[in-house]
Structures are given as C-alpha cells and as structure tokens.
Design a protein around this motif. Structure first.
Motif, mmCIF file in Angstrom:
data_model
loop_
_atom_site.group_PDB
_atom_site.id
_atom_site.type_symbol
_atom_site.label_atom_id
_atom_site.label_comp_id
_atom_site.label_asym_id
_atom_site.label_seq_id
_atom_site.Cartn_x
_atom_site.Cartn_y
_atom_site.Cartn_z
ATOM 1 N N SER A 1 19.695 23.843 -17.751
ATOM 2 C CA SER A 1 21.070 23.672 -17.298
ATOM 3 C C SER A 1 21.375 22.179 -17.264
ATOM 4 O O SER A 1 20.454 21.355 -17.187
ATOM 5 C CB SER A 1 21.261 24.285 -15.906
ATOM 6 O OG SER A 1 22.632 24.242 -15.547
ATOM 7 N N ILE A 2 22.650 21.836 -17.321
ATOM 8 C CA ILE A 2 23.058 20.432 -17.252
ATOM 9 C C ILE A 2 24.229 20.287 -16.287
ATOM 10 O O ILE A 2 24.945 21.254 -16.013
ATOM 11 C CB ILE A 2 23.485 19.867 -18.628
ATOM 12 C CG1 ILE A 2 24.710 20.612 -19.164
ATOM 13 C CG2 ILE A 2 22.333 19.892 -19.605
ATOM 14 C CD1 ILE A 2 25.373 19.947 -20.353
ATOM 15 N N PHE A 3 24.392 19.100 -15.754
ATOM 16 C CA PHE A 3 25.646 18.721 -15.122
ATOM 17 C C PHE A 3 25.795 17.223 -15.231
ATOM 18 O O PHE A 3 24.839 16.501 -15.528
ATOM 19 C CB PHE A 3 25.797 19.258 -13.686
ATOM 20 C CG PHE A 3 24.858 18.700 -12.665
ATOM 21 C CD1 PHE A 3 25.230 17.649 -11.843
ATOM 22 C CD2 PHE A 3 23.602 19.254 -12.486
ATOM 23 C CE1 PHE A 3 24.373 17.162 -10.883
ATOM 24 C CE2 PHE A 3 22.738 18.776 -11.517
ATOM 25 C CZ PHE A 3 23.118 17.726 -10.715
ATOM 26 N N LEU B 1 23.758 12.016 -16.536
ATOM 27 C CA LEU B 1 23.474 13.333 -17.091
ATOM 28 C C LEU B 1 22.240 13.869 -16.385
ATOM 29 O O LEU B 1 21.205 13.199 -16.339
ATOM 30 C CB LEU B 1 23.206 13.234 -18.599
ATOM 31 C CG LEU B 1 22.657 14.502 -19.272
ATOM 32 C CD1 LEU B 1 23.651 15.654 -19.181
ATOM 33 C CD2 LEU B 1 22.287 14.210 -20.726
ATOM 34 N N TYR B 2 22.376 15.045 -15.821
ATOM 35 C CA TYR B 2 21.262 15.726 -15.169
ATOM 36 C C TYR B 2 20.828 16.872 -16.073
ATOM 37 O O TYR B 2 21.662 17.635 -16.558
ATOM 38 C CB TYR B 2 21.681 16.319 -13.826
ATOM 39 C CG TYR B 2 22.032 15.302 -12.770
ATOM 40 C CD1 TYR B 2 21.132 14.981 -11.764
ATOM 41 C CD2 TYR B 2 23.277 14.682 -12.762
ATOM 42 C CE1 TYR B 2 21.449 14.058 -10.786
ATOM 43 C CE2 TYR B 2 23.607 13.756 -11.785
ATOM 44 C CZ TYR B 2 22.689 13.452 -10.806
ATOM 45 O OH TYR B 2 23.010 12.537 -9.840
ATOM 46 N N ILE B 3 19.528 16.979 -16.290
ATOM 47 C CA ILE B 3 18.960 18.114 -17.016
ATOM 48 C C ILE B 3 18.049 18.837 -16.044
ATOM 49 O O ILE B 3 17.087 18.263 -15.535
ATOM 50 C CB ILE B 3 18.183 17.659 -18.269
ATOM 51 C CG1 ILE B 3 19.109 16.901 -19.223
ATOM 52 C CG2 ILE B 3 17.549 18.866 -18.958
ATOM 53 C CD1 ILE B 3 18.400 16.319 -20.438
ATOM 54 N N ASP B 4 18.386 20.081 -15.766
ATOM 55 C CA ASP B 4 17.607 20.911 -14.844
ATOM 56 C C ASP B 4 16.819 21.950 -15.625
ATOM 57 O O ASP B 4 17.355 22.608 -16.527
ATOM 58 C CB ASP B 4 18.534 21.654 -13.866
ATOM 59 C CG ASP B 4 19.214 20.730 -12.887
ATOM 60 O OD1 ASP B 4 18.762 19.586 -12.723
ATOM 61 O OD2 ASP B 4 20.216 21.159 -12.275
ATOM 62 N N VAL C 1 12.351 23.737 -11.223
ATOM 63 C CA VAL C 1 10.983 23.209 -11.255
ATOM 64 C C VAL C 1 10.934 21.751 -11.731
ATOM 65 O O VAL C 1 9.955 21.053 -11.476
ATOM 66 C CB VAL C 1 10.043 24.080 -12.128
ATOM 67 C CG1 VAL C 1 9.840 25.452 -11.487
ATOM 68 C CG2 VAL C 1 10.548 24.192 -13.554
ATOM 69 N N TRP C 2 11.972 21.300 -12.439
ATOM 70 C CA TRP C 2 12.004 19.928 -12.947
ATOM 71 C C TRP C 2 13.453 19.485 -13.091
ATOM 72 O O TRP C 2 14.313 20.273 -13.483
ATOM 73 C CB TRP C 2 11.312 19.863 -14.306
ATOM 74 C CG TRP C 2 11.150 18.489 -14.870
ATOM 75 C CD1 TRP C 2 10.098 17.646 -14.679
ATOM 76 C CD2 TRP C 2 12.060 17.772 -15.713
ATOM 77 N NE1 TRP C 2 10.300 16.457 -15.354
ATOM 78 C CE2 TRP C 2 11.506 16.523 -16.002
ATOM 79 C CE3 TRP C 2 13.303 18.081 -16.262
ATOM 80 C CZ2 TRP C 2 12.128 15.574 -16.809
ATOM 81 C CZ3 TRP C 2 13.942 17.143 -17.056
ATOM 82 C CH2 TRP C 2 13.344 15.903 -17.323
ATOM 83 N N GLN C 3 13.701 18.219 -12.736
ATOM 84 C CA GLN C 3 15.037 17.668 -12.923
ATOM 85 C C GLN C 3 14.919 16.235 -13.419
ATOM 86 O O GLN C 3 14.150 15.441 -12.890
ATOM 87 C CB GLN C 3 15.833 17.675 -11.615
ATOM 88 C CG GLN C 3 17.255 17.149 -11.790
ATOM 89 C CD GLN C 3 18.051 17.189 -10.502
ATOM 90 O OE1 GLN C 3 17.727 16.490 -9.546
ATOM 91 N NE2 GLN C 3 19.067 18.029 -10.483
ATOM 92 N N GLY C 4 15.685 15.935 -14.446
ATOM 93 C CA GLY C 4 15.751 14.582 -14.967
ATOM 94 C C GLY C 4 17.184 14.080 -14.901
ATOM 95 O O GLY C 4 18.123 14.829 -15.147
ATOM 96 N N LYS C 5 17.324 12.811 -14.549
ATOM 97 C CA LYS C 5 18.655 12.204 -14.446
ATOM 98 C C LYS C 5 18.652 10.910 -15.239
ATOM 99 O O LYS C 5 17.791 10.050 -15.054
ATOM 100 C CB LYS C 5 18.984 11.906 -12.984
ATOM 101 C CG LYS C 5 20.263 11.125 -12.785
ATOM 102 C CD LYS C 5 20.410 10.716 -11.324
ATOM 103 C CE LYS C 5 21.576 9.777 -11.133
ATOM 104 N NZ LYS C 5 21.607 9.234 -9.765
ATOM 105 N N GLY C 6 19.628 10.774 -16.121
ATOM 106 C CA GLY C 6 19.809 9.539 -16.872
ATOM 107 C C GLY C 6 21.155 8.939 -16.516
ATOM 108 O O GLY C 6 22.160 9.634 -16.496
ATOM 109 N N PHE D 1 20.521 9.279 -24.307
ATOM 110 C CA PHE D 1 20.413 9.778 -22.937
ATOM 111 C C PHE D 1 19.394 10.910 -22.864
ATOM 112 O O PHE D 1 18.473 10.892 -22.046
ATOM 113 C CB PHE D 1 21.773 10.289 -22.445
ATOM 114 C CG PHE D 1 22.542 9.333 -21.595
ATOM 115 C CD1 PHE D 1 22.655 9.527 -20.227
ATOM 116 C CD2 PHE D 1 23.192 8.241 -22.153
ATOM 117 C CE1 PHE D 1 23.380 8.662 -19.438
ATOM 118 C CE2 PHE D 1 23.921 7.367 -21.380
ATOM 119 C CZ PHE D 1 24.014 7.576 -20.011
ATOM 120 N N VAL D 2 19.564 11.926 -23.714
ATOM 121 C CA VAL D 2 18.701 13.114 -23.674
ATOM 122 C C VAL D 2 17.253 12.741 -23.985
ATOM 123 O O VAL D 2 16.333 13.164 -23.278
ATOM 124 C CB VAL D 2 19.221 14.193 -24.648
ATOM 125 C CG1 VAL D 2 18.213 15.327 -24.803
ATOM 126 C CG2 VAL D 2 20.564 14.729 -24.176
#
Length: 187
Positions: free
Chosen positions: A85-87, A127-130, A140-145, A165-166
C-alpha cells in the motif's frame, strides 16, 4: 603513501556520491517477522485509493514498486504473502530572500540599499510504502522517502524522480533479519 592517497580519494568520491542523494529515507519494521518467508506480493487497492495524488502518479509509483520488488525476486500474485500500500504527503516550502545591502555604485562611490526581494516555492513530498502481511493483515514494514518533487511539467523528470524515490525506499527492504540473533541468544 600512494595507496593512502588512492584510498582517501575513493573515500571522498563515495562520500560525495552519498551526499548527492536527494531523498531522505526512514524505515521501520516488526523485528519478530521472518521476512524470508515472503515470496509473493499484490497491491492493496483500498489503501492505494486513499492516496491523494493523481491516478497517473499512482500508476507511476506502482510500476516502480513492482519493478523493484520483482528485481529482488518477489512475484506478483493473486494469492500474495504481502500486500503493498502507499500514501503520500505534500508540503510547500516558501523561501524569502531579502537582498538588500551595501555595494559599490557608479564611479566607485559606496551605496546602501537597492537590492531586491525574491520568493521561491518548492514542494516537498513524502512517499510511504507499507508492506502488510496478507494472512495476518498486519503492517510488517514501512518505508518513507522525503524530498523535493518535480512539478514543472517535465514528465520525464517527474517519472525519473518517482523511480528514484521508490528505489531509495526499497533499498532498505527486506531488512536484515534480527530473528537469527534472537534464536541464537536463546530468547
């Protein structure tokens, strides 16, 4: 002596290249999860639909995520191990420069004043990648750029920026497993 100069030169180049990264990345994850069990992924549409960006930018982000995950050996699946998921968040940064001061005028006479004011606006985005365990429905994991976005209409630069970013965010996935250290310590 020559070896030391060569090594110090290589170190300087490495530091300069790492300083050029214009995306600041932070990640967090559940230390009790064995990430090696995840092999497949799918996109989590309800979460992605909530991202407040254009559908075209969503497609660009999702294509980049799919590319990066597949390059790491994960497969897109209808029965996934993890859901993606993203936001996004966006903030306008306004800078005002007051360029008033003294200087040398015509015929070498000093002057005070003059100058000008300038205002610039840049958009800083996050950009958040969940990554969500599909079975447990738990994050279980979240990355933020975070970094500055390209908004001047140049689509090639915009796509390049999204890819950057990704890629920067997903370089931190999967995390180094702490599960092994916990088992070895008998906990």
């Amino acid at each position: 002596m020559r070896t030391i100069k060569l090594l110090s030169g290589m170190l300087l180049v490495t530091l300069l290249m790492s300083a050029c990264s214009s995306v600041s990345v932070a990640t967090d994850y559940d230390r009790h999860v064995d990430f090696s069990k995840y092999k497949t992924f799918a996109f989590y549409k309800p979460g992605i639909d909530k991202a407040e960006i254009s559908d075209l930018d969503k497609k660009r982000i999702l294509r980049s995520i799919q590319y990066e995950l597949q390059n790491r050996g994960y497969r897109l699946s209808e029965n996934p191990d993890i859901l993606v998921s993203i936001f996004t968040k966006e903030v306008d940064r306004v800078s005002v420069y007051n360029n008033v001061g003294w200087g040398w005028g015509y015929y070498g006479y000093p002057y005070w004043g003059g100058g000008y004011n300038s205002v610039s606006t840049e958009t800083e985005g996050s950009l958040y990648i969940d990554l969500i365990d599909a079975g447990k429905k738990e994050l279980v994991w979240q990355g933020k750029g975070t970094g500055y976005l390209v908004t001047n209409g140049n689509l090639a630069k915009k796509e390049e920026r999204i890819t950057e970013f990704v890629k920067e965010i997903l370089e931190q996935f999967p995390p180094v497993s702490t599960q092994v250290a916990v088992v070895q310590n008998g906990q």
